[in-house]
Design a protein around this motif. Structure first.
Motif, PDB file in Angstrom:
ATOM      1  N   ASP A   1       0.800  -1.226   0.000  1.00  0.00           N
ATOM      2  CA  ASP A   1       0.000   0.000   0.000  1.00  0.00           C
ATOM      3  C   ASP A   1       0.834   1.278   0.000  1.00  0.00           C
ATOM      4  O   ASP A   1       0.394   2.303  -0.524  1.00  0.00           O
ATOM      5  CB  ASP A   1      -0.932   0.006   1.219  1.00  0.00           C
ATOM      6  CG  ASP A   1      -2.041  -1.022   1.087  1.00  0.00           C
ATOM      7  OD1 ASP A   1      -2.249  -1.536  -0.027  1.00  0.00           O
ATOM      8  OD2 ASP A   1      -2.709  -1.317   2.102  1.00  0.00           O
ATOM      9  N   TYR A   2       2.026   1.242   0.621  1.00  0.00           N
ATOM     10  CA  TYR A   2       2.754   2.498   0.844  1.00  0.00           C
ATOM     11  C   TYR A   2       4.159   2.545   0.250  1.00  0.00           C
ATOM     12  O   TYR A   2       4.783   3.604   0.255  1.00  0.00           O
ATOM     13  CB  TYR A   2       2.840   2.796   2.342  1.00  0.00           C
ATOM     14  CG  TYR A   2       1.492   2.956   3.007  1.00  0.00           C
ATOM     15  CD1 TYR A   2       0.596   3.921   2.546  1.00  0.00           C
ATOM     16  CD2 TYR A   2       1.107   2.150   4.067  1.00  0.00           C
ATOM     17  CE1 TYR A   2      -0.650   4.072   3.134  1.00  0.00           C
ATOM     18  CE2 TYR A   2      -0.134   2.295   4.677  1.00  0.00           C
ATOM     19  CZ  TYR A   2      -1.012   3.258   4.207  1.00  0.00           C
ATOM     20  OH  TYR A   2      -2.233   3.404   4.793  1.00  0.00           O
ATOM     21  N   ALA A   3       4.708   1.420  -0.218  1.00  0.00           N
ATOM     22  CA  ALA A   3       6.099   1.418  -0.685  1.00  0.00           C
ATOM     23  C   ALA A   3       6.172   1.581  -2.198  1.00  0.00           C
ATOM     24  O   ALA A   3       5.361   1.025  -2.938  1.00  0.00           O
ATOM     25  CB  ALA A   3       6.790   0.122  -0.267  1.00  0.00           C
ATOM     26  N   ALA A   4       7.191   2.333  -2.649  1.00  0.00           N
ATOM     27  CA  ALA A   4       7.368   2.578  -4.078  1.00  0.00           C
ATOM     28  C   ALA A   4       8.338   1.598  -4.714  1.00  0.00           C
ATOM     29  O   ALA A   4       8.251   1.307  -5.908  1.00  0.00           O
ATOM     30  CB  ALA A   4       7.865   4.006  -4.286  1.00  0.00           C
ATOM     31  N   SER A   5       9.288   1.082  -3.945  1.00  0.00           N
ATOM     32  CA  SER A   5      10.330   0.231  -4.515  1.00  0.00           C
ATOM     33  C   SER A   5      11.005  -0.561  -3.402  1.00  0.00           C
ATOM     34  O   SER A   5      10.784  -0.291  -2.216  1.00  0.00           O
ATOM     35  CB  SER A   5      11.384   1.093  -5.211  1.00  0.00           C
ATOM     36  OG  SER A   5      12.123   1.828  -4.246  1.00  0.00           O
ATOM     37  N   ILE A   6      11.868  -1.510  -3.788  1.00  0.00           N
ATOM     38  CA  ILE A   6      12.591  -2.291  -2.774  1.00  0.00           C
ATOM     39  C   ILE A   6      13.532  -1.401  -1.972  1.00  0.00           C
ATOM     40  O   ILE A   6      13.837  -1.676  -0.816  1.00  0.00           O
ATOM     41  CB  ILE A   6      13.347  -3.475  -3.424  1.00  0.00           C
ATOM     42  CG1 ILE A   6      13.885  -4.428  -2.348  1.00  0.00           C
ATOM     43  CG2 ILE A   6      14.473  -2.979  -4.326  1.00  0.00           C
ATOM     44  CD1 ILE A   6      14.436  -5.737  -2.886  1.00  0.00           C
ATOM     45  N   ASP A   7      13.985  -0.316  -2.570  1.00  0.00           N
ATOM     46  CA  ASP A   7      14.900   0.585  -1.872  1.00  0.00           C
ATOM     47  C   ASP A   7      14.174   1.522  -0.909  1.00  0.00           C
ATOM     48  O   ASP A   7      14.732   1.924   0.107  1.00  0.00           O
ATOM     49  CB  ASP A   7      15.694   1.419  -2.889  1.00  0.00           C
ATOM     50  CG  ASP A   7      16.557   0.537  -3.776  1.00  0.00           C
ATOM     51  OD1 ASP A   7      17.304  -0.276  -3.234  1.00  0.00           O
ATOM     52  OD2 ASP A   7      16.449   0.658  -5.015  1.00  0.00           O
ATOM     53  N   GLU A   8      12.950   1.882  -1.250  1.00  0.00           N
ATOM     54  CA  GLU A   8      12.170   2.792  -0.400  1.00  0.00           C
ATOM     55  C   GLU A   8      10.885   2.056  -0.051  1.00  0.00           C
ATOM     56  O   GLU A   8       9.853   2.206  -0.715  1.00  0.00           O
ATOM     57  CB  GLU A   8      11.903   4.109  -1.135  1.00  0.00           C
ATOM     58  CG  GLU A   8      13.212   4.780  -1.563  1.00  0.00           C
ATOM     59  CD  GLU A   8      13.099   6.278  -1.797  1.00  0.00           C
ATOM     60  OE1 GLU A   8      11.982   6.827  -1.728  1.00  0.00           O
ATOM     61  OE2 GLU A   8      14.145   6.897  -2.042  1.00  0.00           O
ATOM     62  N   ASN A   9      10.978   1.236   1.004  1.00  0.00           N
ATOM     63  CA  ASN A   9       9.903   0.266   1.227  1.00  0.00           C
ATOM     64  C   ASN A   9       9.144   0.432   2.537  1.00  0.00           C
ATOM     65  O   ASN A   9       8.656  -0.537   3.118  1.00  0.00           O
ATOM     66  CB  ASN A   9      10.417  -1.167   1.036  1.00  0.00           C
ATOM     67  CG  ASN A   9      11.525  -1.525   2.016  1.00  0.00           C
ATOM     68  OD1 ASN A   9      11.900  -0.721   2.841  1.00  0.00           O
ATOM     69  ND2 ASN A   9      12.021  -2.749   1.921  1.00  0.00           N
ATOM     70  N   ALA A  10       9.035   1.684   2.972  1.00  0.00           N
ATOM     71  CA  ALA A  10       8.039   2.122   3.965  1.00  0.00           C
ATOM     72  C   ALA A  10       8.289   1.722   5.421  1.00  0.00           C
ATOM     73  O   ALA A  10       7.954   2.486   6.329  1.00  0.00           O
ATOM     74  CB  ALA A  10       6.625   1.677   3.550  1.00  0.00           C
ATOM     75  N   CYS A  11       8.796   0.518   5.646  1.00  0.00           N
ATOM     76  CA  CYS A  11       8.861   0.060   7.035  1.00  0.00           C
ATOM     77  C   CYS A  11       9.951  -0.985   7.222  1.00  0.00           C
ATOM     78  O   CYS A  11      10.407  -1.613   6.262  1.00  0.00           O
ATOM     79  CB  CYS A  11       7.513  -0.514   7.473  1.00  0.00           C
ATOM     80  SG  CYS A  11       6.821  -1.701   6.310  1.00  0.00           S
ATOM     81  N   HIS A  12      10.357  -1.119   8.461  1.00  0.00           N
ATOM     82  CA  HIS A  12      11.278  -2.181   8.883  1.00  0.00           C
ATOM     83  C   HIS A  12      10.639  -2.947  10.020  1.00  0.00           C
ATOM     84  O   HIS A  12       9.959  -2.362  10.857  1.00  0.00           O
ATOM     85  CB  HIS A  12      12.609  -1.590   9.384  1.00  0.00           C
ATOM     86  CG  HIS A  12      13.381  -2.554  10.236  1.00  0.00           C
ATOM     87  ND1 HIS A  12      14.168  -3.539   9.689  1.00  0.00           N
ATOM     88  CD2 HIS A  12      13.426  -2.735  11.579  1.00  0.00           C
ATOM     89  CE1 HIS A  12      14.685  -4.272  10.684  1.00  0.00           C
ATOM     90  NE2 HIS A  12      14.248  -3.788  11.834  1.00  0.00           N
ATOM     91  N   GLY A  13      10.896  -4.229  10.073  1.00  0.00           N
ATOM     92  CA  GLY A  13      10.506  -5.028  11.232  1.00  0.00           C
ATOM     93  C   GLY A  13      11.569  -6.071  11.500  1.00  0.00           C
ATOM     94  O   GLY A  13      12.137  -6.651  10.562  1.00  0.00           O
TER      95      GLY A  13
END
Ligand code: RTP
Ligand code: MG
Length: 143
Positions: A106-118
């Motif tokens: 829903d929120y990430a544009a790419s593998i490099d800018e992927n919204a969250c970490h867990g």
């Protein structure tokens, strides 16, 4: 099953999209409780230390540059199976492979800018929580 804690980051892209509250709602709707939370703008040294396990990977420089590009929200989530549950809420690392309804879909544009970490395991969760929070910053949510 015993309560578990995991460490989460809302990355600079998602903070810039102004979806902190929407993401917190996903955590809470899934039964995870926030027991610590703060906004920080990571230094290069902090980002390099946090992602030290990836220091030899080709994407390391881009990862550190992205993670220091703006403020992030760091939080500790608590609940049953918190580590796995958070990874399910997040979806696959590459948003193109993330299941519909996950944060990265829903929120990430790419593998490099992927919204969250867990955190990926209870052991890394303990290390990552201690990297950002002192013991007295972790609240008990028993009521
Ligand atoms: P994270 O640690 O951020 O929660 O992500 P993850 O476990 O799903 O993925 P991980 O393998 O730990 O990689 C950390 C971050 O590095 C970037 N990455 N880029 N270009 C690539 O092949 C690649 N692989 C990983 C991603 O931004 C990933 O979140
Ligand atoms: Mg990882």
């Amino acid at each position: 099953m015993a309560l578990e804690r995991t460490f989460s980051i809302i990355k600079p892209d998602a903070v810039a999209k102004n979806v902190i509250g929407a993401i917190y709602n996903r955590f809470e709707s899934a039964g995870l409780r926030i027991v610590a939370s703060k906004m920080v703008h990571l230094s290069k040294e902090q980002a390099e230390g946090f992602y030290a396990e990836h220091s030899e990977r080709p994407f390391f420089g881009a990862l550190v540059s992205f993670m220091t590009s703006g403020p992030v929200m760091v939080q500790v989530l608590e609940g049953e199976n918190a580590v796995l549950k958070n990874r399910e809420i997040m979806g696959a690392t590459n948003p193109a492979e993330a299941l519909a309804g996950t944060l990265r879909a829903d929120y990430a544009a790419s593998i490099d800018e992927n919204a969250c970490h867990g955190s990926d395991a209870p052991e890394s969760a303990a290390r990552e929580i201690a990297y950002f929070f002192s013991a007295d910053e972790l609240c008990s949510r028993t009521r």
